[in-house]
Design a protein around this motif. Structure first.
Motif, short mmCIF file in Angstrom:
data_model
loop_
_atom_site.label_atom_id
_atom_site.label_comp_id
_atom_site.label_asym_id
_atom_site.label_seq_id
_atom_site.Cartn_x
_atom_site.Cartn_y
_atom_site.Cartn_z
N LEU A 115 0.96 -1.21 0.16
CA LEU A 115 0.03 -0.26 -0.03
C LEU A 115 0.90 1.24 -0.15
O LEU A 115 1.96 1.25 0.57
N SER A 116 0.48 2.28 -0.47
CA SER A 116 1.13 3.56 -0.54
C SER A 116 0.76 4.17 0.84
O SER A 116 -0.26 3.78 1.52
N VAL A 117 1.70 5.16 1.25
CA VAL A 117 1.48 5.90 2.29
C VAL A 117 0.19 6.33 2.52
O VAL A 117 -0.84 6.47 3.44
N GLU A 118 -0.45 7.09 1.40
CA GLU A 118 -1.62 7.65 1.07
C GLU A 118 -2.84 6.76 1.33
O GLU A 118 -3.83 6.84 1.98
N GLU A 119 -2.75 5.28 0.63
CA GLU A 119 -3.59 4.36 0.92
C GLU A 119 -3.96 4.15 2.59
O GLU A 119 -4.96 4.00 2.85
N ILE A 120 -2.62 3.88 3.11
CA ILE A 120 -2.70 3.53 4.53
C ILE A 120 -3.14 4.80 5.29
O ILE A 120 -4.19 4.47 6.31
N ASP A 121 -3.11 5.84 4.83
CA ASP A 121 -3.83 7.11 5.76
C ASP A 121 -5.27 7.04 5.57
O ASP A 121 -6.18 7.21 6.22
N LYS A 122 -5.58 6.72 4.32
CA LYS A 122 -7.12 6.68 4.12
C LYS A 122 -7.92 5.58 4.86
O LYS A 122 -8.79 5.71 5.01
N LEU A 123 -7.28 4.40 4.87
CA LEU A 123 -7.86 3.33 5.65
C LEU A 123 -7.76 3.63 7.14
O LEU A 123 -9.10 3.43 7.76
N ILE A 124 -6.90 4.33 7.85
CA ILE A 124 -6.94 4.60 8.89
C ILE A 124 -8.05 5.65 9.51
O ILE A 124 -8.90 5.85 10.23
N GLU A 125 -8.05 6.88 8.17
CA GLU A 125 -9.11 7.96 8.46
C GLU A 125 -10.46 7.24 8.51
O GLU A 125 -11.22 7.96 8.78
N ALA A 126 -10.56 6.26 7.76
CA ALA A 126 -12.07 5.74 7.50
C ALA A 126 -12.58 5.12 8.81
O ALA A 126 -13.66 4.58 8.90
N ILE A 127 -11.69 4.68 9.79
CA ILE A 127 -12.02 4.06 10.96
C ILE A 127 -13.08 5.15 11.77
O ILE A 127 -12.81 6.28 12.07
N ASP A 128 -14.01 4.38 12.42
CA ASP A 128 -15.15 5.19 13.08
C ASP A 128 -14.45 5.24 14.93
O ASP A 128 -14.61 4.21 15.37
N LEU A 129 -13.97 6.52 14.86
CA LEU A 129 -13.29 6.77 16.54
C LEU A 129 -14.37 6.84 17.55
O LEU A 129 -13.91 6.91 18.57
N THR A 130 -15.74 6.81 17.34
CA THR A 130 -16.47 6.78 18.28
C THR A 130 -16.84 5.63 18.89
O THR A 130 -17.75 5.61 20.09
N THR A 131 -16.41 4.27 18.67
CA THR A 131 -16.52 3.21 19.29
C THR A 131 -15.32 2.45 19.90
O THR A 131 -14.26 2.99 19.15
N TYR A 132 -15.58 1.73 20.67
CA TYR A 132 -14.42 1.01 21.17
C TYR A 132 -13.60 0.16 20.23
O TYR A 132 -12.35 0.24 19.99
N GLU A 133 -14.17 -0.48 19.22
CA GLU A 133 -13.66 -1.20 18.11
C GLU A 133 -12.98 -0.44 17.48
O GLU A 133 -11.63 -0.78 16.92
N GLY A 134 -13.49 0.81 17.17
CA GLY A 134 -12.82 1.63 16.04
C GLY A 134 -11.47 2.33 16.80
O GLY A 134 -10.52 2.31 16.03
N ARG A 135 -11.57 2.65 18.04
CA ARG A 135 -10.21 3.17 18.56
C ARG A 135 -9.17 2.13 18.81
O ARG A 135 -7.95 2.16 18.82
N ARG A 136 -9.76 0.85 18.94
CA ARG A 136 -8.80 -0.53 19.12
C ARG A 136 -8.28 -0.50 17.56
O ARG A 136 -7.00 -0.79 17.64
N ASN A 137 -9.06 -0.56 16.83
CA ASN A 137 -8.62 -0.74 15.44
C ASN A 137 -7.59 -0.03 14.95
O ASN A 137 -6.88 -0.26 14.17
N LYS A 138 -7.49 1.56 15.26
CA LYS A 138 -6.72 2.45 15.01
C LYS A 138 -5.35 2.10 15.54
O LYS A 138 -4.41 2.26 14.93
#
Length: 305
Positions: A115-138
């Protein structure tokens, strides 16, 4: 010399002396057993001590003609046989080595997906940080990309293996081999946020008290769960690539090498036994290579003065 007895002893040797993983060990034993079974079916009365090179060549030809096995499978099988007969030589069970002069088929080099750095950034930015799972997944994705560890090493990562003040984590790799891996500041930050705000809200299941990343019920995450998390994020941003947790490991290594990191250092971080395994990451895109020669080759700027 009985084939079954010798193969069993070979398995013990691989486990104790070579610290081979269970999956690799089982594959090696299956491959040697194929040779034993072939000799039995063809009524070729050979023991491990008197089998000849011609027998091995005929056996390999039989497998190729009857089952059309892939080049990679042929290479692995030959590797297993070489280890088997080397073991017999080392333990003075025979001086014969019928595979010593047989060359493995040349494998086409398959570059790992990255993956490019930009693609990795997009994946991480897509995570929903309002949930426990989201913050853990990040935190999980930051660790995978920030350290290059395997997914099996990630799901088994323990609290007492976090040496954040020193900038390292301790992981148990293939063959139960322990190594210390440097980890970046963003990874440390996200893991600390997860530990101090989210993980403390869970009651770990018995046996998982020291595991870093827990599911909603307090149990250890599985490799399949990590795979699913990444697949869903890729679909969410319409990435258009078939990725897995290992893609982050490949991306980490590729970006490190392209950035100028020493190959031996990357080998150490990844836990590769052989430098040849790491060398696959020396692939660089043509634009990058063109830029290097444009920037640094003395002939390029000869007419500019």
């Amino acid at each position: 010399m009985n084939w079954d007895v010798v193969i069993k002893d070979f398995g013990i040797y691989l486990k104790l002396e070579r610290s081979m993983s269970d999956n690799t060990l089982e594959g090696y034993l299956r491959d040697v057993q194929k040779l034993s079974t072939y000799l039995l079916i063809k009524e070729v009365k050979r023991t491990p001590s008197n089998i000849q090179q011609s027998d091995i060549v005929t056996f390999l030809g039989y497998l190729n003609n009857e089952f059309h096995i892939a080049t990679s499978s042929q290479a692995r099988l030959l590797s297993a046989l070489k280890s088997f007969f080397s073991y017999l030589n080392e333990t003075d069970q025979t001086e014969n080595n019928p595979v010593e002069l047989i060359e493995a088929p040349r494998l086409p080099q398959k570059l790992p997906d990255t993956l490019s750095v930009e693609e990795i950034d997009k994946l991480i930015e897509a995570i929903d940080l309002t949930t426990y799972e989201g913050r853990r997944n990040k935190a999980i994705l930051e660790v995978l990309y920030g350290s290059g560890i395997r997914v099996s090493e990630l799901v088994n990562l323990k609290l007492d293996a976090l040496y954040f003040e020193e900038g390292f984590i301790k992981v148990i790799g293939k063959g139960d081999k322990e190594r210390f891996v440097p980890i970046g500041g963003e990874s440390i930050k996200q893991v600390n946020l997860y530990l101090t705000h989210d993980r403390i809200t869970k009651s770990p299941k018995k046996g998982d008290e020291d595991i870093v990343f827990l599911n909603r019920r307090g149990g250890k995450l599985t490799r399949v769960m990590i795979f699913t998390i990444i697949k869903r994020l890729a679909e969410q941003i319409q990435l258009g690539k078939n990725i897995s947790p290992h893609t982050f490991r490949h991306s980490f290594a590729s970006h490190m090498v392209e950035g100028g990191a020493d190959l031996r250092a990357v080998q150490e971080m990844l836990g590769h036994e052989s430098i040849t395994t790491t060398e696959v990451y020396t692939h660089l895109n043509k634009d990058y290579l063109q830029q290097i020669i444009t920037d640094f080759h003395p002939r390029i700027h000869q007419n500019e003065s």
